[in-house]
Enzyme design. Structure first.
Site, PDB file in Angstrom:
ATOM      1  N   PHE A  32     -18.489 -12.419  20.743  1.00  0.00           N
ATOM      2  CA  PHE A  32     -17.427 -11.659  20.071  1.00  0.00           C
ATOM      3  C   PHE A  32     -16.395 -12.654  19.548  1.00  0.00           C
ATOM      4  CE2 PHE A  32     -14.515  -8.103  19.275  1.00  0.00           C
ATOM      5  CZ  PHE A  32     -15.423  -7.209  18.743  1.00  0.00           C
ATOM      6  N   HIS A  37     -12.312 -19.382  18.714  1.00  0.00           N
ATOM      7  CA  HIS A  37     -13.624 -20.021  18.850  1.00  0.00           C
ATOM      8  C   HIS A  37     -13.928 -20.903  17.636  1.00  0.00           C
ATOM      9  CE1 HIS A  37     -14.291 -16.244  21.328  1.00  0.00           C
ATOM     10  NE2 HIS A  37     -14.547 -17.209  22.198  1.00  0.00           N
ATOM     11  N   GLN A  60     -19.741 -14.543  36.548  1.00  0.00           N
ATOM     12  CA  GLN A  60     -18.300 -14.802  36.595  1.00  0.00           C
ATOM     13  C   GLN A  60     -17.458 -13.527  36.511  1.00  0.00           C
ATOM     14  OE1 GLN A  60     -18.666 -17.337  32.999  1.00  0.00           O
ATOM     15  NE2 GLN A  60     -16.769 -16.379  32.293  1.00  0.00           N
ATOM     16  N   GLN A 147      -7.280 -24.187  25.288  1.00  0.00           N
ATOM     17  CA  GLN A 147      -6.189 -24.245  26.267  1.00  0.00           C
ATOM     18  C   GLN A 147      -5.820 -22.866  26.807  1.00  0.00           C
ATOM     19  OE1 GLN A 147      -2.450 -26.243  25.013  1.00  0.00           O
ATOM     20  NE2 GLN A 147      -1.425 -24.645  26.215  1.00  0.00           N
ATOM     21  N   LYS A 148      -6.162 -21.798  26.076  1.00  0.00           N
ATOM     22  CA  LYS A 148      -5.830 -20.459  26.579  1.00  0.00           C
ATOM     23  C   LYS A 148      -6.413 -20.251  27.970  1.00  0.00           C
ATOM     24  CE  LYS A 148      -7.520 -16.448  25.146  1.00  0.00           C
ATOM     25  NZ  LYS A 148      -7.731 -15.639  26.389  1.00  0.00           N
ATOM     26  N   ASP A 149      -7.595 -20.812  28.211  1.00  0.00           N
ATOM     27  CA  ASP A 149      -8.204 -20.782  29.544  1.00  0.00           C
ATOM     28  C   ASP A 149      -7.893 -22.098  30.246  1.00  0.00           C
ATOM     29  OD1 ASP A 149      -9.621 -18.198  29.329  1.00  0.00           O
ATOM     30  OD2 ASP A 149     -10.711 -19.209  27.741  1.00  0.00           O
ATOM     31  N   GLN A 152      -9.418 -22.933  33.681  1.00  0.00           N
ATOM     32  CA  GLN A 152     -10.847 -23.197  33.518  1.00  0.00           C
ATOM     33  C   GLN A 152     -11.072 -24.609  32.989  1.00  0.00           C
ATOM     34  OE1 GLN A 152     -13.810 -20.199  32.030  1.00  0.00           O
ATOM     35  NE2 GLN A 152     -13.636 -21.393  30.166  1.00  0.00           N
ATOM     36  N   SER A 184      -7.908 -13.363  21.533  1.00  0.00           N
ATOM     37  CA  SER A 184      -8.785 -13.084  22.668  1.00  0.00           C
ATOM     38  C   SER A 184      -9.788 -12.016  22.263  1.00  0.00           C
ATOM     39  CB  SER A 184      -7.976 -12.589  23.871  1.00  0.00           C
ATOM     40  OG  SER A 184      -8.823 -12.088  24.890  1.00  0.00           O
TER      41      SER A 184
END
Length: 282
Positions: A32, A37, A60, A147-149, A152, A184
């Site tokens: 998606f 991305h 996950q 960087q949003k994650d 992670q 997102s």
């Protein structure tokens, strides 16, 4: 562009590229796709070949999370990859990634028990396990992550160091909508009213970053300022607000350097995350 679903075939293509000394940039996704991305793909195009994987990893997701409803549109994703110069889209299914009687997992004792890890038990075990498999299958030189994650990214960097993977993790900036909301895949869940309310998340992030850059050191004051913004929106339920050391994910009381400010909040039933990172403070 090649669209590959077989682990064996993906490994053969990568082996051929490597035999010709071609470098590989890799962007792991759950599909998606959006502009966030695609910005990673743009960074990856500095390498000779670009691989995007699309896999909604069941390992996950927790039992009460959105695995079954997670947005999916493979046809659209494949077209976006083709339009943006991706060389291979790797789309394995769960039976390819987790063979019958699968029983080997990658876990971490530190960093993963904070922020999202504290709220989503087992989440990073699933992330580390699936990325270990993807790294072994695709043998990338550089892995591009957003960087949003942020947590992670740090977790995976530690895993790469601990397990001696011969690759580099490159963290790329957050991409936002015109009004500031972090891009997102889950934004599609939001109703019109929720979408409007969600802006409080990015507004709290922008305010906190401004306070840090202006010299505020007291994290309690910054967190309270963020809370004040978020609590004005009745549709928002705060999951956490934390200011932590970016490398260790440990809470800090007074800011010195490498501070990550992170928010997770439910807007209606949709859980969104956002953050800011300030490094190089004196």
């Amino acid at each position: 562009m090649q669209v590959i679903t077989s682990v064996k075939e993906a490994k053969q293509i990568v082996k051929d590229w490597k035999s010709h000394q071609l470098s590989i940039g890799y962007v792991p996704t759950m599909g998606f796709l959006h502009d966030g991305h695609l910005s990673l793909v743009k960074h990856a195009k500095t390498q000779d070949k670009v691989i995007v994987s699309i896999f909604v990893n069941p390992m996950q997701f927790g039992p009460n999370e959105d695995f079954s409803s997670y947005p999916r549109d493979l046809e659209r994703d494949i077209k976006m990859c083709q339009d943006n110069g991706v060389d291979m889209v790797f789309i394995p299914d769960a039976t390819q990634m987790y063979l019958k009687n699968f029983s080997t997992y990658v876990d971490m004792n530190t960093i993963t028990d904070k922020l999202c890890g504290a709220k989503r038990p087992g989440h990073f075990r699933g992330v580390c396990t699936v990325l270990t498999k993807f790294f072994n299958i695709l043998n990338p030189d550089i892995v591009y992550m957003g960087q949003k994650d942020a947590q992670q990214c740090v977790v995976v960097r530690h895993m790469v160091d601990d397990l001696n993977f011969d690759l580099k993790i490159q963290i790329c900036p957050i991409i936002r909508e015109e009004d500031g909301l972090a891009k997102s895949s889950r934004n599609v869940y939001l109703s019109k009213e929720e979408r409007k309310a969600s802006l409080a998340i990015s507004q709290s992030i922008f305010l906190a970053e401004k306070l840090v850059r202006e010299g505020e050191k007291n994290t309690s004051k910054i967190i309270q300022a963020m809370k004040d913004i978020l609590e004005k929106e009745k549709l928002i339920k705060i999951d956490y607000i934390e200011l932590v050391d970016f490398n260790t994910m440990e809470n800090i009381e007074n800011i010195t350097d490498n501070v990550l400010g992170a928010v997770a909040a439910f807007v209606g039933k949709t859980r969104l995350i956002d953050n800011f990172l300030v490094q190089g403070l004196k």
